[in-house]
Design a protein around this motif. Structure first.
Motif, mmCIF file in Angstrom:
data_model
loop_
_atom_site.group_PDB
_atom_site.id
_atom_site.type_symbol
_atom_site.label_atom_id
_atom_site.label_comp_id
_atom_site.label_asym_id
_atom_site.label_seq_id
_atom_site.Cartn_x
_atom_site.Cartn_y
_atom_site.Cartn_z
ATOM 1 N N ARG A 258 0.934 -1.154 -0.165
ATOM 2 C CA ARG A 258 0.143 -0.312 -0.258
ATOM 3 C C ARG A 258 0.831 1.549 -0.071
ATOM 4 N N LYS A 259 1.991 1.154 0.742
ATOM 5 C CA LYS A 259 2.706 2.549 0.948
ATOM 6 C C LYS A 259 3.611 2.815 -0.173
ATOM 7 N N SER A 260 3.956 1.622 -1.323
ATOM 8 C CA SER A 260 4.626 1.907 -1.752
ATOM 9 C C SER A 260 4.404 2.030 -3.688
ATOM 10 N N THR A 261 3.449 1.618 -3.510
ATOM 11 C CA THR A 261 2.460 1.445 -4.604
ATOM 12 C C THR A 261 0.592 2.299 -4.274
ATOM 13 N N SER A 262 0.918 2.933 -4.167
ATOM 14 C CA SER A 262 -0.633 3.938 -3.508
ATOM 15 C C SER A 262 -0.867 4.606 -4.509
ATOM 16 N N PHE A 263 -0.806 5.249 -5.874
ATOM 17 C CA PHE A 263 -1.204 5.022 -6.388
ATOM 18 C C PHE A 263 -1.671 4.271 -7.379
ATOM 19 N N LEU A 264 -1.364 2.938 -7.040
ATOM 20 C CA LEU A 264 -2.524 1.639 -7.321
ATOM 21 C C LEU A 264 -3.618 1.570 -7.482
ATOM 22 N N LEU A 265 -4.189 2.342 -5.248
ATOM 23 C CA LEU A 265 -5.091 1.571 -5.402
ATOM 24 C C LEU A 265 -6.695 2.628 -6.044
ATOM 25 N N ASP A 266 -7.478 1.616 -5.867
ATOM 26 C CA ASP A 266 -8.659 1.892 -7.213
ATOM 27 C C ASP A 266 -8.396 2.478 -8.157
ATOM 28 N N SER A 267 -7.651 1.428 -8.769
ATOM 29 C CA SER A 267 -7.339 1.419 -10.236
ATOM 30 C C SER A 267 -6.878 0.614 -10.736
ATOM 31 N N ASP A 268 -7.211 0.071 -12.485
ATOM 32 C CA ASP A 268 -7.388 -0.477 -13.238
ATOM 33 C C ASP A 268 -6.083 -1.410 -13.414
ATOM 34 N N TYR A 269 -5.803 -2.538 -13.524
ATOM 35 C CA TYR A 269 -4.446 -2.786 -13.771
ATOM 36 C C TYR A 269 -4.300 -3.730 -14.087
ATOM 37 N N VAL A 270 -3.329 -4.367 -15.050
ATOM 38 C CA VAL A 270 -2.711 -5.867 -15.677
ATOM 39 C C VAL A 270 -1.113 -6.141 -15.381
ATOM 40 N N CYS A 271 -1.264 -7.640 -14.703
ATOM 41 C CA CYS A 271 0.010 -7.446 -14.001
ATOM 42 C C CYS A 271 0.531 -8.573 -15.103
ATOM 43 N N VAL A 272 1.772 -8.182 -15.380
ATOM 44 C CA VAL A 272 2.978 -9.050 -16.522
ATOM 45 C C VAL A 272 3.966 -9.582 -15.880
ATOM 46 N N HIS A 273 4.228 -10.941 -15.921
ATOM 47 C CA HIS A 273 4.996 -11.805 -15.688
ATOM 48 C C HIS A 273 5.875 -12.250 -16.927
ATOM 49 N N PRO A 274 7.082 -11.520 -17.155
ATOM 50 C CA PRO A 274 7.378 -12.307 -18.220
ATOM 51 C C PRO A 274 8.766 -13.706 -17.944
ATOM 52 N N GLY A 275 9.076 -13.485 -16.894
ATOM 53 C CA GLY A 275 10.292 -13.843 -16.519
ATOM 54 C C GLY A 275 9.455 -15.685 -15.933
ATOM 55 N N SER A 276 10.514 -16.362 -15.748
ATOM 56 C CA SER A 276 10.507 -18.132 -15.396
ATOM 57 C C SER A 276 11.944 -18.096 -14.812
ATOM 58 N N ARG A 277 11.951 -20.158 -14.517
ATOM 59 C CA ARG A 277 13.378 -20.214 -14.013
ATOM 60 C C ARG A 277 13.698 -21.086 -15.564
ATOM 61 N N GLY A 278 14.538 -20.642 -16.320
ATOM 62 C CA GLY A 278 15.236 -21.115 -17.051
ATOM 63 C C GLY A 278 14.642 -20.189 -18.763
ATOM 64 N N SER A 279 15.751 -20.190 -19.182
ATOM 65 C CA SER A 279 14.313 -19.117 -20.709
ATOM 66 C C SER A 279 14.046 -19.779 -21.417
ATOM 67 N N TRP A 280 14.455 -21.754 -21.191
ATOM 68 C CA TRP A 280 13.723 -22.177 -22.645
ATOM 69 C C TRP A 280 11.963 -22.089 -21.936
ATOM 70 N N ARG A 281 11.722 -22.015 -21.243
ATOM 71 C CA ARG A 281 10.618 -21.309 -20.296
ATOM 72 C C ARG A 281 9.462 -20.412 -20.749
ATOM 73 N N GLN A 282 10.536 -19.212 -21.188
ATOM 74 C CA GLN A 282 10.220 -18.293 -21.374
ATOM 75 C C GLN A 282 9.709 -17.396 -22.766
ATOM 76 N N TRP A 283 8.071 -17.175 -22.708
ATOM 77 C CA TRP A 283 7.286 -16.639 -23.561
ATOM 78 C C TRP A 283 8.091 -15.237 -24.584
ATOM 79 N N PRO A 284 8.523 -15.210 -25.945
ATOM 80 C CA PRO A 284 9.197 -13.698 -26.266
ATOM 81 C C PRO A 284 9.050 -12.241 -25.706
#
Length: 334
Positions: free
Chosen positions: A176-202
């Protein structure tokens, strides 16, 4: 039950693997605790899993660091550490040791040579055990259901397939303190990493989907560990819209709360996809490991797993995006 609750006071679980592996085992941990409410349950795992045991202390009582073993790829063996581990295990024998690592190759022999208590779990061709404590390692099914089947073989009933991910109040407050500007806003999380490059979408594909989300009026939040900064920075650089890059700036609990409050998660098939399953956040999961039936979320209405190796069709991803993400009520970007 083959191991009665009255006489089964100490149970060890061997699962020295990563976050996603352990999260998929939570339904089995829950069933085990329900069946043995008074037993001391100990996880034998990789060093990082000490914090997992703290988070899931309602199911796991103790943690013992597994120092590696010859032939197991997760970590190099620590010879001196193995000697200490051997001594510790033999000094406090268990009433039951559950082998939840895999099909039994290498691991069954390793656990039995410790002479720390009866071992039960999976076996497969080349390492079959006599008796009824071992189940043929099933393939082509969910990792969640696999371990529940193993417990059922021991007479331990399941207690649901839902995943869990407890978030501490301190973690919520920090977010809450570090991302207070996200409160009450619509957002999407994108997480492109994973353990091992062979499992990663470009990265370019993640950037494309992120821009489409932004074009619908959603703020885009890119998440990842500090070790994944190279790939997350690529995604942000390739985007036409601005994104909030939180790579390396949040702990696991903060990421879980961030996912819980988001409208959608787009990720590879990795640990965060199981967090989204636990928080019941809609998700689009790109499977690059060839085992979507094993690692994909069970709720196929709330979560869509795209088997990219068999069917690399961007239109399918776009169709999922249309289902999950209507135009935002309050547009973030002009």
């Amino acid at each position: 039950m083959k191991f009665p609750a009255k006489t089964t006071r100490k149970i060890a679980i061997f699962r020295a693997l990563q976050l996603g592996d352990l999260l998929c085992s939570v339904p089995a941990f829950r069933a085990l605790r329900h069946a043995y409410p008074d037993a001391e349950i100990t996880l034998l795992g990789l060093p990082w899993a000490a914090t997992f045991c703290e988070r899931f202390s309602h199911y796991i009582d103790r943690f013992i660091h597994f120092p590696g073993y010859t032939g197991l790829p997760e970590q190099p063996i620590d010879i001196a550490g193995w000697k200490r581990f051997e001594i510790q295990m033999r000094a406090e024998p268990f009433d039951l040791i559950l082998q939840m690592q895999g099909n039994g190759s290498i691991v069954n022999d390793m656990l039995e040579t410790l002479h720390a208590g009866p071992v039960a779990g999976f076996h497969s061709a080349g390492n079959h055990r006599k008796g009824d404590l071992f189940l043929e390692y099933p393939t082509g099914i969910s990792e969640i259901r696999r371990h529940l089947l193993m417990l059922e073989n021991l007479g331990i009933p399941g207690n649901g397939t839902d995943l869990e991910f407890p978030v501490r109040e301190s973690e919520m407050q920090h977010l809450r303190k570090s991302t207070s500007f996200l409160l009450d806003s619509d957002y999407v999380c994108v997480h492109p990493g994973s353990r091992g490059s062979w499992r990663q979408w470009p990265p370019s594909y993640f950037a494309c989907i992120a821009d489409l989300c932004a074009g619908k009026g959603y703020r885009v939040v890119v998440t990842g560990t500090k070790e994944e900064a190279a790939i997350t920075s690529q995604v942000v650089a390739l985007m036409e819209y601005p994104a909030l890059d939180l790579t390396g700036k949040t702990g696991l609990g903060e990421i879980a709360q961030l996912i819980k409050e988001s409208r959608l998660l787009v990720s590879n098939c990795t640990g965060v996809s199981h967090i989204a399953a636990a928080t019941r956040t809609p998700s689009i999961v790109i499977s690059m490991d060839g085992e979507p039936e094993r690692w994909g979320p069970l709720n196929t209405t709330l979560h869509k797993t795209i088997d990219w190796l068999r069917d690399p069709d961007m239109d399918k991803v776009l169709d999922c995006l249309e289902v999950f993400l209507p135009v935002a009520k309050f547009t973030v970007y002009p």
